[in-house]
Structure formats: structure tokens, C-alpha cells
Design a protein around this motif. Structure first.
Motif, mmCIF file in Angstrom:
data_model
loop_
_atom_site.group_PDB
_atom_site.id
_atom_site.type_symbol
_atom_site.label_atom_id
_atom_site.label_comp_id
_atom_site.label_asym_id
_atom_site.label_seq_id
_atom_site.Cartn_x
_atom_site.Cartn_y
_atom_site.Cartn_z
ATOM 1 N N GLN A 124 0.831 -1.204 0.000
ATOM 2 C CA GLN A 124 0.000 0.000 0.000
ATOM 3 C C GLN A 124 0.865 1.254 0.000
ATOM 4 O OE1 GLN A 124 -2.405 -0.782 3.561
ATOM 5 N NE2 GLN A 124 -4.212 -0.706 2.232
ATOM 6 N N LYS A 125 1.902 1.256 0.825
ATOM 7 C CA LYS A 125 2.786 2.415 0.928
ATOM 8 C C LYS A 125 3.539 2.625 -0.377
ATOM 9 C CE LYS A 125 3.521 5.164 4.138
ATOM 10 N NZ LYS A 125 2.757 6.427 4.281
ATOM 11 N N ALA A 126 3.939 1.545 -1.030
ATOM 12 C CA ALA A 126 4.633 1.656 -2.320
ATOM 13 C C ALA A 126 3.744 2.359 -3.338
ATOM 14 C CB ALA A 126 5.034 0.274 -2.830
ATOM 15 N N ILE A 127 2.469 2.013 -3.370
ATOM 16 C CA ILE A 127 1.532 2.657 -4.297
ATOM 17 C C ILE A 127 1.363 4.124 -3.938
ATOM 18 C CG2 ILE A 127 -0.881 2.745 -5.056
ATOM 19 C CD1 ILE A 127 -0.907 -0.363 -4.709
ATOM 20 N N TYR B 195 8.004 -1.622 -3.351
ATOM 21 C CA TYR B 195 8.278 -0.998 -2.050
ATOM 22 C C TYR B 195 9.752 -0.648 -1.891
ATOM 23 C CZ TYR B 195 8.737 -0.239 2.940
ATOM 24 O OH TYR B 195 9.035 0.305 4.157
ATOM 25 N N TYR B 196 10.626 -1.536 -2.302
ATOM 26 C CA TYR B 196 12.054 -1.310 -2.135
ATOM 27 C C TYR B 196 12.489 0.004 -2.791
ATOM 28 C CZ TYR B 196 17.042 -2.172 -1.902
ATOM 29 O OH TYR B 196 18.374 -2.043 -1.637
ATOM 30 N N ASP B 197 11.838 0.381 -3.901
ATOM 31 C CA ASP B 197 12.162 1.627 -4.594
ATOM 32 C C ASP B 197 11.755 2.861 -3.793
ATOM 33 O OD1 ASP B 197 13.122 0.138 -6.714
ATOM 34 O OD2 ASP B 197 11.284 0.320 -7.895
ATOM 35 N N PHE C 41 13.278 4.635 1.263
ATOM 36 C CA PHE C 41 13.770 5.875 1.850
ATOM 37 C C PHE C 41 12.629 6.885 1.994
ATOM 38 C CE2 PHE C 41 15.901 10.038 1.747
ATOM 39 C CZ PHE C 41 16.729 9.881 2.842
ATOM 40 N N GLU C 42 11.771 6.980 0.981
ATOM 41 C CA GLU C 42 10.634 7.895 1.043
ATOM 42 C C GLU C 42 9.670 7.496 2.156
ATOM 43 O OE1 GLU C 42 11.952 6.684 -1.710
ATOM 44 O OE2 GLU C 42 12.474 8.454 -2.902
ATOM 45 N N HIS C 43 9.561 6.191 2.428
ATOM 46 C CA HIS C 43 8.710 5.740 3.524
ATOM 47 C C HIS C 43 9.283 6.243 4.851
ATOM 48 C CE1 HIS C 43 6.483 2.182 5.643
ATOM 49 N NE2 HIS C 43 6.054 3.354 6.028
#
Length: 167
Positions: A38-41, A56-58, A61-63
Motif C-alpha cells: 500500500q505504501k509503495a503505491i 516498495y524497495y524503490d 527511503f521515502e517511507h
């Protein structure tokens, strides 16, 4: 590869997106990885607009940045030289901030900086020296370079693709 292409086509046809979490092997970890998807989206759309698949791995850092931003103003974590250089560029119609960003993106590849900015090798040395004189950055201090790079990522997160200012 063919399966991935079919998935992308299916998602696009049906106006859908997918988030891919990091891998896991225990069923008890499913909820955490569902949240990663969800966070990746969410972050992928924020950072890059409409795509079909977000990994998500991409956006790891933004997370971290989104989590920190709930507690602090992220600009407070930026290296002060970023703002000093931004102001210098504004006052002198220069583009040293963009140069520094490209330099950090290609830190072990001077030819990459030269190619990305379409400059001569002598210009590379001149600009590094100029940035040193304006900001006192120690280009041999890996910790300082890391903090500068993280600062650029914070700016990109906060300001989008225009974080380096006008081209």
C-alpha cells in the motif's frame, strides 16, 4: 519477463495499479508486507505519478521520510550547504545545486557527471572548487556527502521533480 508484461498490460487495461512488498516467508508477516505494498503505491504515485507497478524497495527511503515528517519538518534534516548553494544560484544565475546533485548521483563516475551536464573535464574541477569555496563542503568526507545526498532526496520528496529549481 513475459508474465510481467502480461501483468502490466492487464493492470493498464483495467485501470489498476499494483504494489509489491519486499519478500517474506512467514504467513505472520503478511500484514506488514501488505502495508508495504500500500505504501509503495501511495509513495509511488506521489513521487512519480501514474505507473502500473510500484515496488516498495524503490520507495523505502521515502517511507522513512513520510514517517519522520509526521514528527519533524524534514527541511530541518537537510545539510545547510544545500540552502546556501540554492541561494547562491538564485543570486548569481548559476546552477551549482544541479551540478552538486549530478555529482553525487555519479560520485564514482566523473564521466557520468560530464555527460549528464554536457560539460568539459576542466569545468568539472572548476565547479567543485567553486562549490567548496561557497559552502566549505569537504568532498573527501563520505558522511558529509551522504548527508548532502539525503538532503537532495528530502527536497525531491517535498518539492517533487522541480526540487533543483528551474532548468
Amino acid at each position: 519477463y513475459e508474465i510481467a508484461q502480461k501483468l502490466v498490460a492487464f493492470l493498464a487495461e483495467n485501470c489498476m495499479v499494483a504494489g509489491i512488498s519486499t519478500s517474506f516467508s512467514r504467513l505472520t508477516e503478511m500484514h506488514r508486507h501488505y502495508k508495504q505494498s500500500q505504501k509503495a503505491i501511495e509513495l509511488g504515485i506521489h513521487m512519480h505519478g501514474e505507473r502500473t507497478i510500484y515496488k516498495y524497495y524503490d520507495y523505502l527511503f521515502e517511507h522513512m521520510l513520510s514517517t519522520c515528517s509526521d514528527q519533524q519538518d524534514l527541511y530541518h534534516f537537510c545539510h545547510p550547504s544545500i540552502f546556501l548553494l540554492k541561494e547562491y544560484d538564485k543570486n548569481n544565475s548559476s546552477n551549482y545545486l544541479k551540478f552538486l546533485y549530478e555529482y553525487l548521483e555519479n560520485v564514482n563516475n566523473p564521466s557520468g557527471v560530464i555527460s549528464a551536464l554536457n560539460i568539459h573535464r576542466n569545468t568539472l574541477k572548476y565547479r567543485i572548487d567553486k562549490i567548496k569555496s561557497v559552502t566549505n563542503i569537504d568532498f573527501k568526507d563520505s558522511r558529509q556527502l551522504l548527508l548532502l545526498y539525503m538532503s537532495f532526496q528530502i527536497l525531491r520528496y517535498k518539492e517533487g521533480n522541480d526540487f533543483l529549481g528551474p532548468s
